[in-house]
Scaffold this motif. Structure first.
Motif, PDB file in Angstrom:
ATOM      1  N   ARG A 176      20.091  36.344  49.517  1.00  0.00           N
ATOM      2  CA  ARG A 176      19.060  36.846  48.603  1.00  0.00           C
ATOM      3  C   ARG A 176      19.724  37.468  47.379  1.00  0.00           C
ATOM      4  O   ARG A 176      20.744  38.153  47.482  1.00  0.00           O
ATOM      5  CB  ARG A 176      18.170  37.875  49.289  1.00  0.00           C
ATOM      6  CG  ARG A 176      17.278  37.280  50.357  1.00  0.00           C
ATOM      7  CD  ARG A 176      16.448  38.335  51.030  1.00  0.00           C
ATOM      8  NE  ARG A 176      17.293  39.263  51.797  1.00  0.00           N
ATOM      9  CZ  ARG A 176      16.810  40.307  52.469  1.00  0.00           C
ATOM     10  NH1 ARG A 176      15.511  40.572  52.420  1.00  0.00           N
ATOM     11  NH2 ARG A 176      17.631  41.076  53.151  1.00  0.00           N
ATOM     12  N   LYS A 177      19.145  37.182  46.200  1.00  0.00           N
ATOM     13  CA  LYS A 177      19.638  37.739  44.958  1.00  0.00           C
ATOM     14  C   LYS A 177      19.369  39.249  44.925  1.00  0.00           C
ATOM     15  O   LYS A 177      18.277  39.692  45.298  1.00  0.00           O
ATOM     16  CB  LYS A 177      18.975  37.070  43.754  1.00  0.00           C
ATOM     17  CG  LYS A 177      19.355  35.612  43.558  1.00  0.00           C
ATOM     18  CD  LYS A 177      20.801  35.473  43.075  1.00  0.00           C
ATOM     19  CE  LYS A 177      21.146  34.017  42.794  1.00  0.00           C
ATOM     20  NZ  LYS A 177      22.554  33.887  42.327  1.00  0.00           N
ATOM     21  N   MET A 178      20.336  40.004  44.458  1.00  0.00           N
ATOM     22  CA  MET A 178      20.212  41.455  44.421  1.00  0.00           C
ATOM     23  C   MET A 178      20.161  41.924  42.967  1.00  0.00           C
ATOM     24  O   MET A 178      20.937  41.475  42.121  1.00  0.00           O
ATOM     25  CB  MET A 178      21.393  42.114  45.132  1.00  0.00           C
ATOM     26  CG  MET A 178      21.580  41.682  46.570  1.00  0.00           C
ATOM     27  SD  MET A 178      20.213  42.204  47.632  1.00  0.00           S
ATOM     28  CE  MET A 178      20.414  43.974  47.593  1.00  0.00           C
ATOM     29  N   LYS A 179      19.223  42.784  42.659  1.00  0.00           N
ATOM     30  CA  LYS A 179      19.139  43.443  41.353  1.00  0.00           C
ATOM     31  C   LYS A 179      19.335  44.937  41.561  1.00  0.00           C
ATOM     32  O   LYS A 179      18.654  45.549  42.392  1.00  0.00           O
ATOM     33  CB  LYS A 179      17.783  43.172  40.697  1.00  0.00           C
ATOM     34  CG  LYS A 179      17.574  41.735  40.288  1.00  0.00           C
ATOM     35  CD  LYS A 179      16.230  41.572  39.587  1.00  0.00           C
ATOM     36  CE  LYS A 179      16.012  40.134  39.167  1.00  0.00           C
ATOM     37  NZ  LYS A 179      14.710  39.964  38.460  1.00  0.00           N
ATOM     38  N   TRP A 180      20.240  45.506  40.814  1.00  0.00           N
ATOM     39  CA  TRP A 180      20.582  46.917  40.996  1.00  0.00           C
ATOM     40  C   TRP A 180      20.117  47.728  39.791  1.00  0.00           C
ATOM     41  O   TRP A 180      20.141  47.258  38.662  1.00  0.00           O
ATOM     42  CB  TRP A 180      22.098  47.093  41.164  1.00  0.00           C
ATOM     43  CG  TRP A 180      22.647  46.367  42.363  1.00  0.00           C
ATOM     44  CD1 TRP A 180      23.167  45.111  42.386  1.00  0.00           C
ATOM     45  CD2 TRP A 180      22.672  46.858  43.694  1.00  0.00           C
ATOM     46  NE1 TRP A 180      23.541  44.762  43.658  1.00  0.00           N
ATOM     47  CE2 TRP A 180      23.252  45.837  44.498  1.00  0.00           C
ATOM     48  CE3 TRP A 180      22.278  48.037  44.312  1.00  0.00           C
ATOM     49  CZ2 TRP A 180      23.443  45.967  45.855  1.00  0.00           C
ATOM     50  CZ3 TRP A 180      22.478  48.175  45.679  1.00  0.00           C
ATOM     51  CH2 TRP A 180      23.051  47.158  46.432  1.00  0.00           C
ATOM     52  N   SER A 181      19.667  48.917  40.031  1.00  0.00           N
ATOM     53  CA  SER A 181      19.263  49.833  38.949  1.00  0.00           C
ATOM     54  C   SER A 181      19.659  51.247  39.335  1.00  0.00           C
ATOM     55  O   SER A 181      19.820  51.568  40.526  1.00  0.00           O
ATOM     56  CB  SER A 181      17.754  49.754  38.700  1.00  0.00           C
ATOM     57  OG  SER A 181      17.042  50.121  39.857  1.00  0.00           O
TER      58      SER A 181
END
Length: 445
Positions: free
Chosen positions: A251-256
């Protein structure tokens, strides 16, 4: 109750007992109820007072009776010198006894233990405890065949009179406090519970199965990702950057970056702060005005003495004002020291230069300050223009002496107020010192 109060009031008035004839009360009632008959309102007033008085009496008598009855019902010591012990739930009782042999009285403080249980009663309590053992011990676990959280193994439970001790056949799995160790698979063991009450004792073995704590899929995934992040962060400590994974388990991960946002708090508090400042602005303005008035009162004696000095030296009142204003302007330019009294003198000089008559200017001088001292001085100077200069020096000297006396009285009053304000801290300091002295003294006794 009101009828009884009216009856008592009439009887007391007929007998002429002086309980309801205070002149001050009649005057106050007449002032509060103008136009009504004083006798009527006085009767109503005293009837209400008597009603309240009787109500308090009856309620107090009733409560006293209730306390008396309860005291007799719960009495530990009855007639014949019989002391009643309480049950094990009431615990020990402190009993104050008084002995009188006809010649001497003696007092004793005795701790009376509750009645000891018989063997049958003790066995019944043991049986009840063991039957409901899960409610005391499981602490959130479903039953003893599936234990995954710490047990509640204690030495006593509630108001039960016996003590409890625990032993575990596998201390590394469950210790005597009920704490569970790290396990990877289900483990069976036995807990031994010892119940002791006086000379009676009961021992029971309880089979227990401890299972690993089962995580949900989401909890397991969260822990795995957290462990991976901690591992990669530790491995990259020798580099300037730490790369977060772009992908995790397909799964693609987006971090903030989650930063605490206080803007909502600021927006919510701003109107409140503005309202408070708006409301307190008037108070601050009033305080500033009071400070200015106090400064004016402090400067007044010096100002009068200066006017007296210059007038006595042959100057006119206008010349004295101009001299005081000129000296003040020079001193003010060097040190920027604002003196409200001299500011008023300077303003008066500018009024005179603007064409205002001397009498009006001196009158304005007194009224602007709003203080009776300056009003008195302005009136004195204005009257002098009409009557002539013959008695001006004498009257200024009287004003100077009066202002000095008032200034001294004001300073003395401020000193007394300061002393009163310091009284509370001094008393607190005295109490602290007394505690510091007495505590060690009692400790060595």
């Amino acid at each position: 109750m009101k009828k009884m109060a009216m009856f008592l009031y009439k009887r007391i008035c007929i007998l002429g007992i002086p309980l309801f004839c205070r002149k001050q009360v009649e005057t106050d009632l007449a002032g509060l109820h103008p136009g009504e008959r004083v006798e009527y309102i006085k009767t109503e007033y005293y009837v209400k007072k008597i009603t309240l008085f009787l109500t308090v009496l009856f309620v107090g008598a009733f409560l006293g009776l209730v306390v008396k009855v309860n005291g007799k019902r719960d009495a530990v010591l009855s007639e014949g010198g019989v002391v009643h012990r309480g049950s094990y739930q009431s615990g020990e009782q402190k009993l104050f006894l008084k002995a009188d042999d006809g010649e001497k009285e003696s007092s004793f403080l005795i701790e009376v233990s509750p009645r000891e249980l018989t063997k049958e009663e003790t066995e019944q309590l043991f049986d009840s405890f063991l039957q409901n053992l899960g409610s005391y011990v499981l602490n959130g676990n479903k039953d003893f065949s599936c234990v995954y959280e710490n047990l509640k193994l204690e030495e006593s439970y509630g108001d039960l009179p016996f003590t409890v001790s625990w032993e575990s056949s596998r201390e590394e799995v469950i210790d005597r406090q009920g704490r569970i160790g790290q396990i990877k698979e289900a483990v069976s063991l036995e807990l031994t519970v010892n119940l002791m009450y006086g000379k009676y004792q009961r021992t029971e073995n309880i089979p227990v199965t401890v299972v690993p704590f089962v995580l949900t899929e989401e909890e397991q995934a969260y822990l795995e990702l957290k462990e991976y992040l901690l591992k990669t962060e530790e491995e990259s400590r020798d580099t300037e950057t730490w790369m977060l994974p772009d992908e995790w388990k397909g799964r693609k991960m987006k971090w903030s970056y989650q930063k605490k946002d206080f803007s909502v708090f600021v927006w919510a508090s701003t109107p409140a702060v503005a309202a408070v400042l708006y409301l307190f602005a008037d108070r601050d303005l009033h305080e500033e005005l009071e400070k200015r008035r106090r400064r004016l009162q402090q400067e007044y004696p010096d100002l009068v003495h200066k006017i007296l000095l210059y007038v006595g030296a042959g100057m006119t009142i206008r010349g004295a004002f101009q001299k005081i204003a000129g000296d003040y302007e020079k001193k003010k330019g060097k040190k920027s020291n604002i003196q409200p009294g001299c500011e008023e003198v300077l303003y008066t000089c500018r009024e005179l230069q603007g064409g205002v008559s001397e009498g009006a200017a001196y009158e304005h001088f007194g009224k602007r300050t709003g203080l009776r001292e300056y009003i008195r001085l302005g009136t004195l100077l204005g009257q002098n223009l009409k009557r002539g200069n013959s008695t001006l020096t004498e009257r200024l000297r009287e004003e100077a002496e009066k202002s000095s006396a008032e200034s001294l009285l004001r300073v003395r009053r401020l000193g007394e107020e300061a002393g009163t304000k310091l009284l509370v801290p001094m008393v607190i300091m005295l109490a602290v010192i007394m505690v510091m002295i007495m505590v060690p003294a009692f400790g060595t006794m």
